[in-house]
Motif scaffolding. Structure first.
Motif: not given
Length: 193
Positions: A27-28, A68-69, A5-12, A54-60
């Motif tokens: 995916v944004i 993310r913050n 359901k959620e959209a995923i937010i990524v960096e690049g 939304i679901l935030v999925l950034t690099d670690s």
């Protein structure tokens, strides 16, 4: 493929490509730190967060946590989930040099680790609704939104009518309206342009 359901937010953009191979959802990309100065993109993320979360999925790495913050402070808490990938030493194949911290980003992490990160975040899996008609590129062509003379201007009118960023591509618009809008509702809006 997982439907969530959620959209995923990524960096690049490479992260977008990776996630779209694994998950069926919007995916944004934040364009890295570009999100800090892009009010239109942040407004779009907020709008999608209201509709579906939304679901935030950034690099670690440190940069991933800064992004993310930032999103954590910009989106209401109840509309955001966070998925975390572990820090894995290495570099992506396409890069000549590794990251500043020497760890893999979302694009370089093995698929099964990303799937596990999504499960750990408690994503809401949804069954595919085969009865709900999806808007397609063929519909865009038929409605004069793509591939015909004047389509760019008509698409800009639709973007204004939907209160969306004027720089959205036809593909981004298609993905967005399939995520939050109804086929008949969009067709009616287009007929009123």
């Amino acid at each position: 493929m997982i439907h969530i359901k959620e959209a995923i937010i990524v960096e690049g953009r490479y992260d977008v490509n990776k996630i779209k191979q694994l998950v069926d959802t919007v995916v944004i990309e934040t364009s890295g730190f570009g999100i800090f100065n892009n009010k239109e993109k942040l407004a779009l993320i907020r709008r999608i967060a209201e509709e579906r979360g939304i679901l935030v999925l950034t690099d670690s790495d440190g940069a991933g946590f800064v992004i993310r913050n930032y999103l954590r402070g910009a989106i209401p808490k109840e509309q955001v989930r966070h998925a975390y990938i572990p820090q894995i030493v290495g570099k992506e194949r396409r890069k000549t040099k590794g990251s500043k911290e020497g760890t893999l980003g979302v694009e370089g992490v093995p698929d099964e680790i990303i799937i596990q990160a999504l499960k750990n975040a408690g994503v809401e899996c949804i069954p595919e609704d085969n009865n709900k008609p999806k808007i397609t590129k063929a519909d865009f062509y038929e409605w004069g939104l793509a591939g015909v003379s004047g389509s760019n201007e008509k698409r800009k009118k639709l973007l204004r009518a939907l209160n969306l960023p004027q720089h959205m591509t036809a593909n981004a618009l298609l993905e967005f309206i399939n995520a939050i809008a109804d086929y008949d509702e969009i067709k009616k809006t287009i007929s009123e342009l």
